[in-house]
Design a protein around this motif. Structure first.
Motif, PDB file in Angstrom:
ATOM      1  N   ARG A 189       0.788  -1.218   0.021  1.00 59.36           N
ATOM      2  CA  ARG A 189      -0.049  -0.060   0.203  1.00 59.36           C
ATOM      3  C   ARG A 189       0.851   1.233  -0.043  1.00 59.36           C
ATOM      4  O   ARG A 189       2.075   1.263   0.051  1.00 59.36           O
ATOM      5  N   TYR A 190       0.282   2.283   0.065  1.00 57.48           N
ATOM      6  CA  TYR A 190       0.807   3.711   0.141  1.00 57.48           C
ATOM      7  C   TYR A 190       1.549   3.774   1.234  1.00 57.48           C
ATOM      8  O   TYR A 190       1.073   3.603   2.453  1.00 57.48           O
ATOM      9  N   PRO A 191       2.911   4.058   1.239  1.00 59.40           N
ATOM     10  CA  PRO A 191       3.819   4.164   2.325  1.00 59.40           C
ATOM     11  C   PRO A 191       3.031   5.095   3.311  1.00 59.40           C
ATOM     12  O   PRO A 191       2.520   6.213   2.980  1.00 59.40           O
ATOM     13  N   GLU A 192       3.281   4.997   4.898  1.00 59.30           N
ATOM     14  CA  GLU A 192       2.610   5.649   5.697  1.00 59.30           C
ATOM     15  C   GLU A 192       2.979   7.250   5.496  1.00 59.30           C
ATOM     16  O   GLU A 192       2.462   8.093   5.699  1.00 59.30           O
ATOM     17  N   GLY A 193       4.359   7.658   5.486  1.00 59.88           N
ATOM     18  CA  GLY A 193       5.003   8.790   5.454  1.00 59.88           C
ATOM     19  C   GLY A 193       4.157   9.817   4.331  1.00 59.88           C
ATOM     20  O   GLY A 193       4.332  10.872   4.816  1.00 59.88           O
ATOM     21  N   ILE A 194       3.851   9.180   3.322  1.00 54.55           N
ATOM     22  CA  ILE A 194       3.462  10.223   2.291  1.00 54.55           C
ATOM     23  C   ILE A 194       2.453  11.225   2.699  1.00 54.55           C
ATOM     24  O   ILE A 194       2.579  12.370   2.532  1.00 54.55           O
ATOM     25  N   ARG A 195       1.319  10.661   3.402  1.00 58.56           N
ATOM     26  CA  ARG A 195       0.275  11.695   3.687  1.00 58.56           C
ATOM     27  C   ARG A 195       0.741  12.762   4.695  1.00 58.56           C
ATOM     28  O   ARG A 195       0.548  14.028   4.495  1.00 58.56           O
ATOM     29  N   ALA A 196       1.697  12.381   5.604  1.00 60.22           N
ATOM     30  CA  ALA A 196       2.324  13.221   6.425  1.00 60.22           C
ATOM     31  C   ALA A 196       3.284  14.200   5.625  1.00 60.22           C
ATOM     32  O   ALA A 196       3.159  15.550   5.994  1.00 60.22           O
ATOM     33  N   GLN A 197       3.924  13.915   4.785  1.00 61.30           N
ATOM     34  CA  GLN A 197       5.050  14.777   3.932  1.00 61.30           C
ATOM     35  C   GLN A 197       3.927  15.624   3.083  1.00 61.30           C
ATOM     36  O   GLN A 197       4.433  16.924   3.071  1.00 61.30           O
ATOM     37  N   HIS A 198       2.957  15.093   2.606  1.00 60.20           N
ATOM     38  CA  HIS A 198       2.189  16.271   1.949  1.00 60.20           C
ATOM     39  C   HIS A 198       1.613  17.136   2.986  1.00 60.20           C
ATOM     40  O   HIS A 198       1.550  18.465   2.418  1.00 60.20           O
ATOM     41  N   SER A 199       1.212  16.782   4.039  1.00 63.21           N
ATOM     42  CA  SER A 199       0.672  17.604   4.863  1.00 63.21           C
ATOM     43  C   SER A 199       1.777  18.770   5.188  1.00 63.21           C
ATOM     44  O   SER A 199       1.369  19.810   4.985  1.00 63.21           O
ATOM     45  N   ALA A 200       2.988  18.291   5.412  1.00 65.70           N
ATOM     46  CA  ALA A 200       4.136  19.192   5.768  1.00 65.70           C
ATOM     47  C   ALA A 200       4.469  20.254   4.539  1.00 65.70           C
ATOM     48  O   ALA A 200       4.474  21.562   4.934  1.00 65.70           O
ATOM     49  N   ILE A 201       4.290  19.676   3.615  1.00 65.57           N
ATOM     50  CA  ILE A 201       4.499  20.816   2.304  1.00 65.57           C
ATOM     51  C   ILE A 201       3.361  21.587   2.322  1.00 65.57           C
ATOM     52  O   ILE A 201       3.758  22.976   1.985  1.00 65.57           O
ATOM     53  N   HIS A 202       2.144  21.317   2.410  1.00 69.00           N
ATOM     54  CA  HIS A 202       1.126  22.201   2.385  1.00 69.00           C
ATOM     55  C   HIS A 202       1.019  23.028   3.486  1.00 69.00           C
ATOM     56  O   HIS A 202       0.914  24.266   3.309  1.00 69.00           O
ATOM     57  N   GLN A 203       1.317  22.610   4.609  1.00 70.70           N
ATOM     58  CA  GLN A 203       1.618  23.582   5.884  1.00 70.70           C
ATOM     59  C   GLN A 203       2.490  24.600   5.543  1.00 70.70           C
ATOM     60  O   GLN A 203       2.328  25.869   5.618  1.00 70.70           O
ATOM     61  N   ALA A 204       3.768  24.353   5.020  1.00 71.22           N
ATOM     62  CA  ALA A 204       4.770  25.275   4.848  1.00 71.22           C
ATOM     63  C   ALA A 204       4.534  26.415   3.730  1.00 71.22           C
ATOM     64  O   ALA A 204       4.728  27.546   3.870  1.00 71.22           O
ATOM     65  N   ILE A 205       3.893  25.931   2.688  1.00 65.86           N
ATOM     66  CA  ILE A 205       3.651  26.816   1.805  1.00 65.86           C
ATOM     67  C   ILE A 205       2.524  28.048   2.302  1.00 65.86           C
ATOM     68  O   ILE A 205       2.439  28.944   2.040  1.00 65.86           O
ATOM     69  N   MET A 206       1.523  27.269   2.876  1.00 66.36           N
ATOM     70  CA  MET A 206       0.382  27.905   3.461  1.00 66.36           C
ATOM     71  C   MET A 206       1.001  29.252   4.298  1.00 66.36           C
ATOM     72  O   MET A 206       0.784  30.321   4.423  1.00 66.36           O
TER      73      MET A 206
END
Lengths: 232, 232
Positions: A189-206
């Motif tokens: 399945r999709y590795p666990e980290g991905i979701r958190a990483q997307h979140s981090a990118i999203h957060q930082a840009i916001m």
DNA sequence: ACTGCAAACTGGTCTGACCAAGAAGTGAAA
DNA sequence: TTTCACTTCTTGGTCAGACCAGTTTGCAGT
């Protein structure tokens, strides 16, 4: 390019597309064809060889050359026959490394220069990704991922980064998709980290935190690369 | 399918994917290749023909067969000849930013993967740059600078970085050159920092310190960008 | 009707030749 | 000295004819 074998190749393709040569039908032998068209067998060989390379016919030594099902060539999945650049693990690794560079920079400049509208659109896209969750095919996931990163690239207001991202994502989609399927095959399945990483990118840009955005985007890709390396 | 021409085709692809044949490089002539491998020219022709059909090389009758740049066919940036996009300060700034990214990564991977021969060649080129010193035209300086960075890119053994660097340096040479002349016009001479920065890059790569190399190469470019900004 | 095997296919490779287009060297003219 | 046209060499494109190795075909003998 008026070169004989290319002409013949086009001619053969027309026969295929027009239905004059149906799937399963046999082509004339190379010798007969060369006599009938008054060209050498070398030329015929070249044309028929291309036809096979493009997946339209099947050649068997000693046997006859037959027309394949016309839909088959269009289903050539990644990781298919023969060597393609996109299937080469070394190249897939290089694609990941370039993505890490490119998406890191895109996120950096997006944090600095994105308009409020772009920020809002990015936020919206991110929330939709969260909602859709696991309910998607691998292919859809890959496309979704690229769309997200492409939006970031566009928000960078950076002509070169935008152009290169477009070029890169379309040209090497196969390699990118290949990486994803390999990862899924290994981990189920999709590795666990991905979701958190997307979140981090999203957060930082916001937050318009450029350095953090670069780090997060880059880390996001390199994370996948590390997965790939363990596998080998 | 152990048929000769297919074997040769795979062999050629390996050379391409491994970077032994870089974009722009020339293949041996078909005759020489057939002699060297003890196969007939027909067989070589078949293999090289497939390579072309798959888009990896470009064959020109009468001319030599050369490896295509991976990105070239898709690199259609809007630099429509006209009003010299290269003279636009905003665009020059973007070029510098992309150079910072690109040369940083190139230096990083060169530190990790350069062969000893490449390291030696890089060292030699660097010392020659020191010797030539101020005795050169601005144009010569620009070319020298690009050659140095192109050597680093090639030492990265990174097909994508090499391809992109080739395209980038040739297409946007005007913008790069424009920056240099503007800097010289403002300061009257080559800024002091440049020499030290080249030295730092050289040092880091020789020590195979990848992180330091990336930082030094990136900083080298961003230094110029800061000069440019003050001016406006 | 069945079986076996030889002859008649098929495509794969090799050789050596010639053509046409590009590259490179040469020498005369500016 | 530079420049430009011409000759020569090299490269890929095509050709013809040969041989090899598999496959198919067809006939002879059962």
């Amino acid at each position: 390019m008026p070169n004989l074998s290319d002409e013949l190749l086009q001619q053969l393709k027309e026969s295929l597309f027009s239905g004059a040569l149906l799937p399963g039908a046999e082509l004339q032998s190379q010798r007969r064809m060369s006599e009938g068209l008054a060209v050498s067998r070398s030329t015929v060989r070249e044309a028929v060889g291309q036809l096979e390379a493009e997946g339209y016919v099947e050649i068997r030594q000693g046997g006859k050359t037959r027309v394949k099902n016309l839909l088959e060539p269009h289903f050539n999945l990644p990781l298919g026959e023969g060597k393609a650049l996109g299937d080469n693990p070394e190249f897939q690794r290089q694609v990941l490394e370039v993505r890490a560079m490119l998406e890191g920079e895109a996120a950096y400049y997006a944090s600095l220069r994105a308009s409020d509208e772009q920020l809002a659109a990015l936020d919206k896209e991110y929330r939709q990704m969260l909602q859709r969750g696991q309910r998607e095919t691998t292919l859809a996931k890959a496309k979704e991922d690229l769309r997200f990163h492409m939006m970031i690239a566009e928000s960078s207001h950076h002509l070169l980064i935008i152009s290169f991202s477009q070029l890169f994502y379309t040209r090497f989609f196969n390699a990118i998709y290949g990486v994803l399927t390999r990862t899924l095959k290994t981990y189920g399945r999709y590795p666990e980290g991905i979701r958190a990483q997307h979140s981090a990118i999203h957060q930082a840009i916001m937050n318009r935190d450029a350095e953090a955005a670069r780090r997060a985007a880059s880390e996001h890709i390199l994370y996948t690369r590390r997965h790939l390396e363990k596998e080998c």
